[in-house]
Design a protein around this motif. Structure first.
Motif, PDB file in Angstrom:
ATOM      1  N   ARG A  69      -3.760 -12.394  -2.455  1.00 20.77           N
ATOM      2  CA  ARG A  69      -3.516 -11.353  -1.461  1.00 20.77           C
ATOM      3  C   ARG A  69      -2.657 -10.243  -2.048  1.00 20.77           C
ATOM      4  O   ARG A  69      -1.933 -10.436  -3.024  1.00 20.77           O
ATOM      5  CB  ARG A  69      -2.833 -11.938  -0.216  1.00 20.77           C
ATOM      6  CG  ARG A  69      -3.726 -12.892   0.570  1.00 20.77           C
ATOM      7  CD  ARG A  69      -3.011 -13.460   1.781  1.00 20.77           C
ATOM      8  NE  ARG A  69      -2.624 -12.427   2.727  1.00 20.77           N
ATOM      9  CZ  ARG A  69      -3.430 -11.895   3.637  1.00 20.77           C
ATOM     10  NH1 ARG A  69      -4.693 -12.296   3.702  1.00 20.77           N
ATOM     11  NH2 ARG A  69      -2.999 -10.971   4.477  1.00 20.77           N
ATOM     12  N   GLY A  70      -2.736  -9.088  -1.443  1.00 18.51           N
ATOM     13  CA  GLY A  70      -1.929  -7.959  -1.854  1.00 18.51           C
ATOM     14  C   GLY A  70      -2.247  -6.753  -0.993  1.00 18.51           C
ATOM     15  O   GLY A  70      -3.132  -6.785  -0.131  1.00 18.51           O
ATOM     16  N   THR A 245       8.307 -11.639   0.316  1.00 13.01           N
ATOM     17  CA  THR A 245       7.617 -10.358   0.479  1.00 13.01           C
ATOM     18  C   THR A 245       6.309 -10.382  -0.289  1.00 13.01           C
ATOM     19  O   THR A 245       5.922 -11.407  -0.868  1.00 13.01           O
ATOM     20  CB  THR A 245       8.525  -9.211   0.002  1.00 13.01           C
ATOM     21  OG1 THR A 245       7.965  -7.957   0.403  1.00 13.01           O
ATOM     22  CG2 THR A 245       8.680  -9.222  -1.532  1.00 13.01           C
ATOM     23  N   ILE A 246       5.635  -9.256  -0.300  1.00 13.88           N
ATOM     24  CA  ILE A 246       4.389  -9.123  -1.045  1.00 13.88           C
ATOM     25  C   ILE A 246       4.322  -7.718  -1.613  1.00 13.88           C
ATOM     26  O   ILE A 246       4.794  -6.762  -0.997  1.00 13.88           O
ATOM     27  CB  ILE A 246       3.170  -9.432  -0.141  1.00 13.88           C
ATOM     28  CG1 ILE A 246       1.903  -9.583  -0.975  1.00 13.88           C
ATOM     29  CG2 ILE A 246       3.000  -8.374   0.948  1.00 13.88           C
ATOM     30  CD1 ILE A 246       0.777 -10.261  -0.229  1.00 13.88           C
ATOM     31  N   LYS A 247       3.772  -7.581  -2.815  1.00  9.93           N
ATOM     32  CA  LYS A 247       3.758  -6.285  -3.485  1.00  9.93           C
ATOM     33  C   LYS A 247       2.772  -5.342  -2.810  1.00  9.93           C
ATOM     34  O   LYS A 247       1.630  -5.693  -2.546  1.00  9.93           O
ATOM     35  CB  LYS A 247       3.359  -6.455  -4.957  1.00  9.93           C
ATOM     36  CG  LYS A 247       3.241  -5.144  -5.742  1.00  9.93           C
ATOM     37  CD  LYS A 247       4.580  -4.463  -5.925  1.00  9.93           C
ATOM     38  CE  LYS A 247       4.482  -3.223  -6.808  1.00  9.93           C
ATOM     39  NZ  LYS A 247       3.900  -2.062  -6.106  1.00  9.93           N
ATOM     40  N   ALA A 356       6.248  -5.504   6.184  1.00  5.22           N
ATOM     41  CA  ALA A 356       5.288  -6.412   6.800  1.00  5.22           C
ATOM     42  C   ALA A 356       3.921  -5.743   6.929  1.00  5.22           C
ATOM     43  O   ALA A 356       2.898  -6.424   6.908  1.00  5.22           O
ATOM     44  CB  ALA A 356       5.782  -6.860   8.174  1.00  5.22           C
ATOM     45  N   ASN A 357       3.892  -4.412   7.043  1.00  2.00           N
ATOM     46  CA  ASN A 357       2.628  -3.692   7.211  1.00  2.00           C
ATOM     47  C   ASN A 357       1.963  -3.343   5.893  1.00  2.00           C
ATOM     48  O   ASN A 357       0.751  -3.519   5.736  1.00  2.00           O
ATOM     49  CB  ASN A 357       2.861  -2.387   7.984  1.00  2.00           C
ATOM     50  CG  ASN A 357       3.472  -2.598   9.344  1.00  2.00           C
ATOM     51  OD1 ASN A 357       4.693  -2.672   9.461  1.00  2.00           O
ATOM     52  ND2 ASN A 357       2.645  -2.704  10.382  1.00  2.00           N
ATOM     53  N   VAL A 358       2.751  -2.840   4.939  1.00  2.00           N
ATOM     54  CA  VAL A 358       2.167  -2.292   3.711  1.00  2.00           C
ATOM     55  C   VAL A 358       2.679  -2.958   2.446  1.00  2.00           C
ATOM     56  O   VAL A 358       2.314  -2.536   1.338  1.00  2.00           O
ATOM     57  CB  VAL A 358       2.395  -0.760   3.626  1.00  2.00           C
ATOM     58  CG1 VAL A 358       1.716  -0.047   4.771  1.00  2.00           C
ATOM     59  CG2 VAL A 358       3.891  -0.427   3.575  1.00  2.00           C
ATOM     60  N   GLY A 359       3.515  -3.979   2.588  1.00  4.09           N
ATOM     61  CA  GLY A 359       4.058  -4.613   1.406  1.00  4.09           C
ATOM     62  C   GLY A 359       5.287  -3.888   0.888  1.00  4.09           C
ATOM     63  O   GLY A 359       5.707  -2.852   1.400  1.00  4.09           O
ATOM     64  N   HIS A 360       5.869  -4.449  -0.153  1.00  3.45           N
ATOM     65  CA  HIS A 360       7.069  -3.884  -0.778  1.00  3.45           C
ATOM     66  C   HIS A 360       6.623  -2.839  -1.799  1.00  3.45           C
ATOM     67  O   HIS A 360       6.009  -3.165  -2.816  1.00  3.45           O
ATOM     68  CB  HIS A 360       7.865  -4.997  -1.458  1.00  3.45           C
ATOM     69  CG  HIS A 360       9.238  -4.578  -1.915  1.00  3.45           C
ATOM     70  ND1 HIS A 360       9.593  -3.270  -2.112  1.00  3.45           N
ATOM     71  CD2 HIS A 360      10.344  -5.320  -2.212  1.00  3.45           C
ATOM     72  CE1 HIS A 360      10.845  -3.211  -2.515  1.00  3.45           C
ATOM     73  NE2 HIS A 360      11.321  -4.447  -2.572  1.00  3.45           N
ATOM     74  N   LEU A 361       6.944  -1.577  -1.541  1.00  4.43           N
ATOM     75  CA  LEU A 361       6.486  -0.478  -2.382  1.00  4.43           C
ATOM     76  C   LEU A 361       7.433  -0.167  -3.533  1.00  4.43           C
ATOM     77  O   LEU A 361       7.306   0.886  -4.174  1.00  4.43           O
ATOM     78  CB  LEU A 361       6.264   0.782  -1.534  1.00  4.43           C
ATOM     79  CG  LEU A 361       5.236   0.652  -0.414  1.00  4.43           C
ATOM     80  CD1 LEU A 361       4.993   2.001   0.239  1.00  4.43           C
ATOM     81  CD2 LEU A 361       3.925   0.080  -0.930  1.00  4.43           C
ATOM     82  N   ASP A 362       8.381  -1.031  -3.811  1.00  3.03           N
ATOM     83  CA  ASP A 362       9.242  -0.913  -4.987  1.00  3.03           C
ATOM     84  C   ASP A 362       9.864   0.479  -5.061  1.00  3.03           C
ATOM     85  O   ASP A 362      10.618   0.859  -4.176  1.00  3.03           O
ATOM     86  CB  ASP A 362       8.433  -1.256  -6.249  1.00  3.03           C
ATOM     87  CG  ASP A 362       9.307  -1.445  -7.478  1.00  3.03           C
ATOM     88  OD1 ASP A 362      10.179  -2.332  -7.453  1.00  3.03           O
ATOM     89  OD2 ASP A 362       9.129  -0.699  -8.453  1.00  3.03           O
TER      90      ASP A 362
END
Length: 927
Positions: A69-70, A245-247, A356-362
């Motif tokens: 997932r991503g 989290t998720i990237k 939660a919507n778009v992931g961790h945008l760093d």
């Protein structure tokens, strides 16, 4: 709702006057906001095929700890290199992060109504980016650049140092320009530095933001117990089931001005930054990568104090919120302590996190959170928090004045959202916090004198883009409440960078503005004379107008899939590379083919040929040839190779419907065993409901493009493609005879009308004659659609002999952008002979009657160019002349591109497919 706007308050206040961005599932900030309101989760599951294409081994794909997932960013490989003056080579070498950021920077300036070259002082750039994984995963893994790590072109295109300065160079911005790096907090730190530069008077405006796109985007990740990444591929901020989290991948940019300047300039203000602060945890934490509650508490307190905003006014906080079981409670602990010390926050202050919507945008996370908070203040709404069911008990929400909204909260004028805040904490300890206030209410300036003509200034890089801008502005005027003419003119005059191709006229009313735009679109001569003075028409307001119509094209370097592979061809010309290798591979393989080859061996050999042609590894039996990058020229090569290897009869139209290796292998087995179905001359393009649409091929005789168009169309009627006779001895000698043959084939399949016909170029002329013949026999033709077909008058006289036609091929290939392919190779396969034969048919044809009904013409907006038309001895006529050949209406829908480029991948073929679908849908509605 209106913040304090005293001179003292405005002195330190910074207005957010423009924004732009691209995010997972959202191509603009407006789409991002709507997605947040709708509760959209843009994290998705990747297929095994996507992960394999991303280079993940079968063993890792099958690993039980693999999370497939991503949150990927669509079209990260596209860029308008010509607009920004970037060469094709440099565009391919440049990190897509830098290309996307440059594009968003331009769009943010447009949204702000800020011309880069306007007087008033310099514009600064403060930007952040993640590491260039494109350099590591693509450029340095390609045979083309494997040894080029230290060359200037590679470094200039990929090193972080050049992100901000490239924007300043390309957009001619003269203020401080610096790349800001502090891990996850980078872009909010960049905003902090931009606010400081504004406060010191160093700049009149500043661009601030960040970008983060990791390649490959669709590889998924390995879950590690205790790591930061989510166990199940969902980011569950504040929830009891939170597990990481998720990237995500995306870009965000804001334009900042001092509030006093923004009000004076009539800018739209999304929100007002009242105070920011940045610090570091130092060593007051258990480890370098661990969160530091004391540092977070200190930076929040400093920002609140700097803002002058009462802490009790802060009704929403966009938290760092990574969804980790430990990090979220520590953050809320620090947030609560800091605001309680300052006397706040507001009762039931909402908290949320768009991770939660778009992931961790760093590197883009902080500015994206700022955009969300600013839009919450602008729209007076707080979006609901998704993936939240049961609160993490360690948050202690029962003891704290915070709530997590499970539904969108709408604020009223009686109870407005007066202030909001944003936190962003970087791995390594650099923390940033910003406090924002709601925007002041814009007061409408006094109305000007009735009938005052305002200068309307349009400019673009070329005439096509100028026309696109005029169309977009014309569409805006047809909305229920278009902006005032004065405000449109003011925004165009003062808020757009002047480009080389210009058109200027005056308008006092919306009707006059419409008339001026219509005249430009109808071909009126452009007036490029700019007013000699500046804006002299009194105060006005900046308004939201359509942005520049970029022509995005793919610029990409593929990693070399095998260690022994030859130097890769440019990624935007796959067929060129294939043409040099696939035929030779087929010839070598043909000698090894045995009549009793096993079925599995047939499939294996087909995959080998596809991998050779497409230049990639690990093609699966159910992979789609076209989605992998196959096109019409590569299809010609594949047909030749398959004929040679398997000793079968196969033509391009037949191949066009075989989308996967499995389907190709099945057809080959049937052909070798003699069980293949007899060809009817009609190839199914897609199934559907209702009356079928029969499509006639263009002069080249292949229907490949109709399969590509079908992919761009919504479900509808069945599509059938007529095949040009492959046997030269059976080819009709006149266009009427060819039309009669096609009518015979159609009536075998559909004995009675009503009939629906369509055709591109030469095919359009053929379907016109087919329609006449069907009507002559008493049948009904309910829809006749042409794709940029020239009128018969264009072809009258001017025949070319074989030698003269041979001389035309280089011009033809140049016009059609068919480069890197030897015309002689296509002649050997009969392709060019068919083209010449059909061109001769056009030269000898003229309709003998009018078609009784409407004609729907999808017309390319750009001309083909005189060189090709002169070489083919064609006499250009306006396509409106088709109206003289029909008794009904000529319904014209303009589509982007010229006669050939209208089929280019991306927006052009998408819009062409949509236009064709609309034409056919209209027929359904009329029926």
């Amino acid at each position: 709702m209106t913040p304090t706007t005293t001179p003292e308050a405005m002195g330190a206040a910074v207005a957010i006057v423009g924004m732009a961005g691209r995010f997972p599932g959202a191509a603009t900030t407006d789409e991002l906001w709507q997605g947040l309101l709708d509760g959209v989760e843009s994290v998705r599951r990747f297929s095994d095929e996507e992960m394999a294409e991303a280079g993940v081994s079968p063993e890792r794909i099958a690993s039980p700890s693999r999370v497939p997932r991503g949150a990927d960013l669509a079209d990260a490989d596209l860029f308008d290199a010509g607009f920004f003056g970037v060469t094709q080579r440099d565009a391919r070498l440049m990190d897509p992060q830098q290309r996307v950021f440059l594009t968003c920077a331009w769009q943010a300036l447009e949204d702000a109504g800020l011309a880069a070259n306007a007087p008033g002082g310099p514009v600064g750039v403060f930007a952040s980016t993640s590491m260039s994984t494109y350099l590591l995963a693509n450029v340095l893994r390609s045979a083309e650049y494997a040894d080029a790590a230290l060359t200037y072109p590679v470094l200039l295109g990929n090193d972080k140092d050049f992100l901000a300065t490239r924007v300043s160079y390309k957009l001619d911005l003269r203020g401080p320009s610096m790349t800001v790096q502090s891990a996850c907090s980078s872009s909010l730190t960049a905003v902090h530095l931009a606010c400081q530069a504004l406060a010191r008077g160093e700049v009149r405006a500043a661009l601030a933001g960040g970008v983060s796109i990791t390649f490959p985007q669709t590889s998924g990740y390995e879950y590690q117990e205790g790591g930061i990444l989510s166990r199940d591929g969902h980011c569950r901020v504040f929830d009891a089931a939170s597990a990481g989290t998720i990237k995500g991948n995306g870009c965000g940019v804001v334009v900042l001005k001092r509030l006093a300047d923004a009000l004076e300039d009539g800018d739209r203000v999304y929100a007002v930054i009242r105070g920011t602060a940045v610090n570091n945890d130092g060593s007051d934490k258990i480890g370098f990568t661990a969160p530091g509650p004391q540092g977070q508490r200190a930076v929040i307190k400093a920002a609140v104090e700097a803002s002058g905003v009462p802490a009790a006014h802060v009704g929403y906080v966009e938290t760092h919120g990574t969804g980790t079981v430990v990090g979220d409670p520590l953050e809320l602990q620090a947030l609560s302590a800091a605001y309680e010390e300052a006397g706040g926050p507001a009762p039931d202050c909402a908290i949320g996190s768009l991770k939660a919507n778009v992931g961790h945008l760093d590197a883009a996370a902080g500015v994206t959170g700022l955009i969300k908070a600013a839009l919450a203040l602008y729209h007076q709404k707080v979006p609901r928090q998704i993936n939240y069911d049961t609160p993490n008990p360690h948050l202690r929400l029962d003891d704290r004045p915070y709530t997590v909204p499970t539904e969108t909260v709408e604020h009223s004028p009686a109870a407005p959202l007066r202030a909001a805040a944003v936190s962003s904490f970087g791995l390594g300890g650099t923390n940033a916090h910003a406090v924002l206030a709601a925007p002041p209410v814009r007061e409408e300036p006094p109305a000007g004198q009735p009938g005052t003509p305002y200068p309307v200034v349009l400019s673009a890089r070329d005439a096509e883009a100028l026309a696109d801008q005029a169309r977009a502005l014309r569409a805006l005027l047809d909305t229920p409440e278009p902006p005032a003419v004065r405000d449109i003119a003011y925004t165009l005059f003062t808020g757009r960078t002047l480009l080389p191709v210009r058109h200027v006229f005056t308008a006092a009313t919306h009707d006059e503005l419409r008339a001026g735009l219509d005249a430009l679109l109808a071909g009126a001569p452009a007036n490029s004379a700019l007013p000699e003075t500046g804006w002299v028409h009194g105060p006005a307001l900046k308004t939201s107008l359509p942005g520049y119509p970029f022509r995005q094209e793919r610029h990409w370097i593929e990693p070399t899939p095998r260690a022994d592979a030859v130097a890769a061809a440019p990624a935007d010309t796959p067929a060129a590379g294939a043409a040099q290798t696939l035929t030779a591979a087929a010839a070598a393989a043909a000698a090894a083919v045995a009549p009793d080859m096993a079925d599995d061996d047939v499939l294996e050999r087909v995959i080998e040929l596809l991998e050779q042609g497409l230049g990639m590894d690990q093609i699966a039996p159910d992979d789609d040839f076209y989605e992998l990058g196959g096109d019409s020229l590569l299809a010609v090569e594949m047909v030749t190779a398959l004929r040679s290897v398997f000793d079968i009869a196969l033509d391009v139209d037949e191949f066009a419907r075989l989308r996967t290796p499995d389907e190709m292998a099945a057809q080959i087995r049937a052909a070798r065993s003699g069980t293949a179905a007899e060809r009817s001359g009609i190839t199914p393009v897609r199934d559907g409901e209702g009356t079928p649409v029969y499509l006639v091929p263009p002069a080249g005789g292949t229907n490949f493009l109709y399969f590509r168009l079908a992919d761009q169309m919504a479900p509808g009627a069945p599509l059938r493609a007529l095949s040009f006779p492959s046997d030269p001895a059976l080819r009709p000698g006149t266009l009427r005879e060819l039309a009669a043959l096609y009518v015979e084939w159609i009536r075998r399949e559909q004995p009675q009308g009503p009939y629906r016909l369509g055709g591109y170029s030469f095919g359009g002329n053929v379907v016109f004659e087919m329609a006449l013949q069907l009507q002559r026999s008493g049948e009904t033709v309910e829809r006749l659609v042409m794709l940029d077909a020239h009128v018969p008058e264009t072809y009258v006289a001017g025949h070319l002999d074989e030698e003269e036609f041979q001389a035309v091929f280089p011009v033809l290939f140049e016009a059609a952008a068919v480069r890197g392919v030897d015309p002689e190779m296509l002649r050997e396969q009969g392709f060019l002979d068919v083209w010449q034969h059909n061109h001769d048919l056009l030269k000898g044809y003229y309709p003998d009657r009018r078609f009784e009904g409407d004609l729907f013409l999808l017309q390319a907006e750009e001309p083909e160019g005189d060189a090709l038309l002169d070489a083919l001895r064609m006499n250009p006529r306006d396509k409106s002349v088709w109206g003289a050949h029909i008794t009904g209406r000529l319904l014209v829908d303009k589509v982007p591109g010229d006669h050939f480029s209208m089929f280019d991948e991306g927006d052009r073929i998408a819009r062409l497919g949509a236009a064709l679908g609309a034409a056919l849908a209209q027929s359904d509605q009329e029926g």
